[in-house]
Design an enzyme around this catalytic site. Structure first.
Site: not given
Length: 366
Positions: A8, A65, A67, A98, A133
Site C-alpha cells: 500500500d 505496508c 508496519t 520452520h 515442522h
C-alpha cells in the site's frame, strides 16, 4: 522462482529496494501495486499477491505496508497462505525453515532498505526443514478446513534434535538419496557430510586461555581444553562416518559397537562392543547414518553408559520421527544431530523417503 510483490502507500518506497534485491538474486517478479504514494487500502494488495500464489502464477510473495502487520493479517485470511511478519534476520530464517511461509510481510515505516534486502536474502535462501515442522503445517491446513485439532501426547512432545541443514549438507544428502549414486560416490558424500556435521556437533567444546606470541606481539588467545573426543560407529554403516569426523578431530580415539537388526522383530541384536580405555573421560560421539526405529542407537548408548561414560552425543545422516522420539525417551540426556529429519517409517521399518539401506549402499552389498 517467481515472486509476487505488493504494497500500500506505506510500503511504496521500500518496495523499490525489495525489487532490487529480487533482481539481484536472479528471480522473476510480478508487481501487483500500488504504484504511488496515494492513500489506498492494503487488503486489496494482500488479495492480489495471495491469489497469485494460490493460483500458481507465482511461487512466493512479499507484502509491504506501514508496519507489515495489517497487510499480513489480510493475506492470512486466504486459504493456503502462510504469511510471516518479519522484523529481523532470525524471523526471516525461521519463517522459511520452520513455518514454510509462502509470503513475508515487512513495514515500510519500521524496516530500512538494507534490512529488507537482508531479510529477503535469508528467507529465499533458506529451506523448509520438514519433519515435525511439516506435521505442524499440516495441522494449520486442517484448521483451514474447519477441523478442530485434538491435543494428544504425541503432538505436545517436543523432539530433542538438531537438524544441521546447511545448504552444502542439504545438497549432498540429496545426491545420496538418488538410487543411481554408486558406492564410491556414496562413501565420499557420507565422509564429506560427516565432516561438515562435526563442526556443529563439536560447537560447545570448551576453550581455555593460552599465552602465545605472534610475529607482532604476545597475546592471550584460546585453544581447546577439557575433554577429548571419542568416536564410536555402530557397525557396519557407521564406519562410513568415522573418517569425516577424524579429518576434523584427528586426535579422537575410535571405539566400535556391533549390532544388527533382526529381520523379523526389527529389534537390535548385539555382537561386539569395544571402547577406548579412557572412554569415560571423553566426549563420545556415536555415529550411524540412519536413525530409524532407534533400537540400535538406544542399545549402543546403553552399552556406553554401562562403561561409565557420561558425555554422549548421537550423530546420524537421516532420522525418522519414530526413532528420534524413542531415543529421546530412552536417553533424554543425549543430544541428536541429523542432516535430515524425514517423514516416517514404512511397514518394513525403513525411513521414508530415506535413502535405502545405508550399509548396502556404502559397501556395494545386497
Amino acid at each position: 522462482m517467481k515472486i509476487a510483490i505488493g504494497c500500500d502507500h506505506g510500503g511504496i518506497v521500500l518496495k523499490k529496494a525489495c525489487i532490487e534485491k529480487i533482481t539481484e538474486l536472479g528471480y522473476e517478479y510480478e508487481d501487483y501495486g500500488t504504484y504511488s504514494e496515494e492513500r489506498v487500502d492494503y487488503p486489496l494488495y494482500a488479495q492480489k499477491v495471495s491469489e497469485a500464489i494460490i493460483s500458481g502464477k507465482c511461487d512466493k510473495g512479499i507484502l509491504l505496508c506501514g508496519t507489515g502487520i495489517g497487510i499480513g493479517i489480510a493475506a492470512n485470511k486466504f486459504k493456503g497462505i502462510r504469511c510471516a511478519h518479519v522484523t529481523d534476520a532470525f524471523c526471516a530464517k525461521m519463517a522459511a525453515e520452520h513455518n514454510d511461509a509462502n509470503i513475508i510481510s515487512m513495514g515500510g515505516r519500521i524496516t530500512s532498505e538494507e534490512e529488507a534486502k537482508e531479510y529477503i536474502g535469508i528467507f529465499f535462501g533458506s529451506r523448509f526443514a520438514g519433519g515435525r515442522h511439516a506435521e505442524r503445517v499440516e495441522m494449520i491446513k486442517e484448521i483451514e478446513k474447519g477441523k478442530r485439532l485434538k491435543e494428544t501426547k504425541e503432538n505436545t512432545e517436543e523432539m530433542n534434535i538438531t537438524v544441521v541443514n546447511h545448504p552444502l549438507i542439504v545438497h549432498k544428502v540429496s545426491l545420496m538419496r538418488d538410487k543411481n549414486t554408486v558406492p564410491k560416490d556414496f562413501r565420499e558424500l557420507l565422509k564429506e557430510i560427516s565432516l561438515l556435521m562435526a563442526y556443529e556437533v563439536t560447537r560447545d567444546l570448551p576453550l581455555v586461555d593460552v599465552e602465545i606470541e605472534t610475529p607482532i606481539c604476545k597475546c592471550t588467545s584460546k585453544t581447546l581444553g577439557g575433554r577429548s573426543i571419542g568416536v564410536v560407529p555402530i557397525l557396519r554403516a557407521g564406519l562410513g562416518m568415522v573418517d569425516g569426523v577424524l579429518e576434523l578431530v584427528p586426535t579422537a580415539k575410535i571405539g566400535h559397537i556391533g549390532c544388527y537388526r533382526d529381520p523379523d522383530t526389527h529389534m537390535p541384536v548385539e555382537y561386539y562392543c569395544k571402547l577406548p580405555v579412557d572412554a569415560e573421560e571423553r566426549t563420545i560421539i556415536v555415529v550411524d547414518p540412519m536413525l530409524a526405529t532407534g533400537g540400535s542407537a538406544i542399545m549402543a548408548i546403553d552399552f556406553i553408559k554401562q562403561r561409565g561414560v557420561k558425555d554422549i552425543k548421537f550423530m546420524c545422516l537421516v532420522a525418522a520421527p519414530e526413532g528420534v522420539k524413542a531415543l529421546n525417551k530412552a536417553h533424554p540426556d543425549v543430544p541428536i544431530y541429523a542432516a535430515a529429519l524425514d517423514e516416517k517409517l514404512n511397514d518394513h521399518a525403513y525411513i521414508v523417503p530415506g535413502l535405502g539401506d545405508a550399509g548396502d549402499r556404502l559397501f556395494g552389498t545386497k
